[in-house]
Design a protein around this motif. Sequence first.
Motif, mmCIF file in Angstrom:
data_model
loop_
_atom_site.group_PDB
_atom_site.id
_atom_site.type_symbol
_atom_site.label_atom_id
_atom_site.label_comp_id
_atom_site.label_asym_id
_atom_site.label_seq_id
_atom_site.Cartn_x
_atom_site.Cartn_y
_atom_site.Cartn_z
ATOM 1 N N ILE A 165 -1.842 -5.362 -5.804
ATOM 2 C CA ILE A 165 -3.021 -4.817 -5.556
ATOM 3 C C ILE A 165 -4.093 -5.441 -6.473
ATOM 4 O O ILE A 165 -4.016 -4.982 -7.727
ATOM 5 C CB ILE A 165 -3.390 -3.338 -5.324
ATOM 6 N N VAL B 150 0.893 -1.304 0.118
ATOM 7 C CA VAL B 150 0.099 -0.079 -0.028
ATOM 8 C C VAL B 150 0.935 1.077 0.197
ATOM 9 O O VAL B 150 0.693 2.224 -0.552
ATOM 10 C CB VAL B 150 -0.979 -0.026 1.372
ATOM 11 N N VAL C 237 -8.337 -1.836 0.219
ATOM 12 C CA VAL C 237 -7.428 -2.508 -0.560
ATOM 13 C C VAL C 237 -7.025 -3.704 -0.374
ATOM 14 O O VAL C 237 -6.996 -4.522 0.652
ATOM 15 C CB VAL C 237 -6.021 -1.836 -0.352
ATOM 16 N N ILE D 59 -9.314 -2.437 -5.298
ATOM 17 C CA ILE D 59 -9.720 -1.098 -4.473
ATOM 18 C C ILE D 59 -11.163 -0.692 -4.475
ATOM 19 O O ILE D 59 -11.688 -0.745 -5.557
ATOM 20 C CB ILE D 59 -8.578 0.192 -5.018
#
Length: 295
Positions: A274, A175, A267, A277
């Motif tokens: 990732i 992140v 997230v 989101i």
Amino acid sequence: MDDSDVLARRFEEHRGRLRAVAFRMLGSSGEAEDAVQEAWLRVARADDEVLNLAGWLTTIVGRVCLDMLRARRARPEQPTDELPESGEGTPSPETEAVMADSVGLALFVVLDALEPAERLAFVLHDMFAVPFDEIAPIVQRSPAASRQLASRARRRVRAADAAAEPDPSRQREVVAAFLGAARDGDFEALLSVLDPDIVLRADAAAVSLSERTRGEHAMRLSPEARGADTVAETFAGRARGAQPALLAGAVGLAWAPRGKPRAVFAVTVRRGRISAIEIIADPEHIAELDPVLLD
């Protein structure tokens, strides 16, 4: 109080649960509200007396959602979460709503790949303890076939869950790398931390907030965006006011001017990248996530 008033009052008693069901089927707060409203219109037109109102309402919402999912598949250009087995007995509507809201965005990434009937069978049975003999008429299958639909969906969810990043410190690293690349406008660095098939979703409040925000680095949001290139373009040179935060115990981001979160970014990290989101600006939903700013 006439019969219509009584029916309206009883429907409102179940609205929270129905919205939770619809949201988990559709993955969109706006579409969930539309489905619940359509269910009310169908209920209001019905003449039959119903003994099991909760089950009947769930059936109607299920049918509405199934129609919406099939219509979405027919128009793929129009954008639109491993769960434990249900316990013994039937949870209360309040418990079911909390259980549904506790599931992360990661599940939606898997659910989107399921056939509509699989998705409905899995959500109704595994998340809301609806028996297969009630699911069967909604998907127009036998109870045994409905059980197989849910079983196939469950295996895919379990496989996806096994790939999720379990280490909070690693989640925070990913992140942080994403946030740094976004602030710097480093497109290639963003691509390196985004899954190629990433899904970005924004609730109606977040979309509205983005439309009202002015400035060179303002973020323009749509309800859904897919693919690393598209998501990177959305964030490159932006998110400068965001900071790391814990959202219901998971690592995410928050935009919190004067220390008050106005939008949060849930997230999902898989295999070091990732994969999803979710941008949330609805105040009630933010409060449920109980954001804790990390720095």
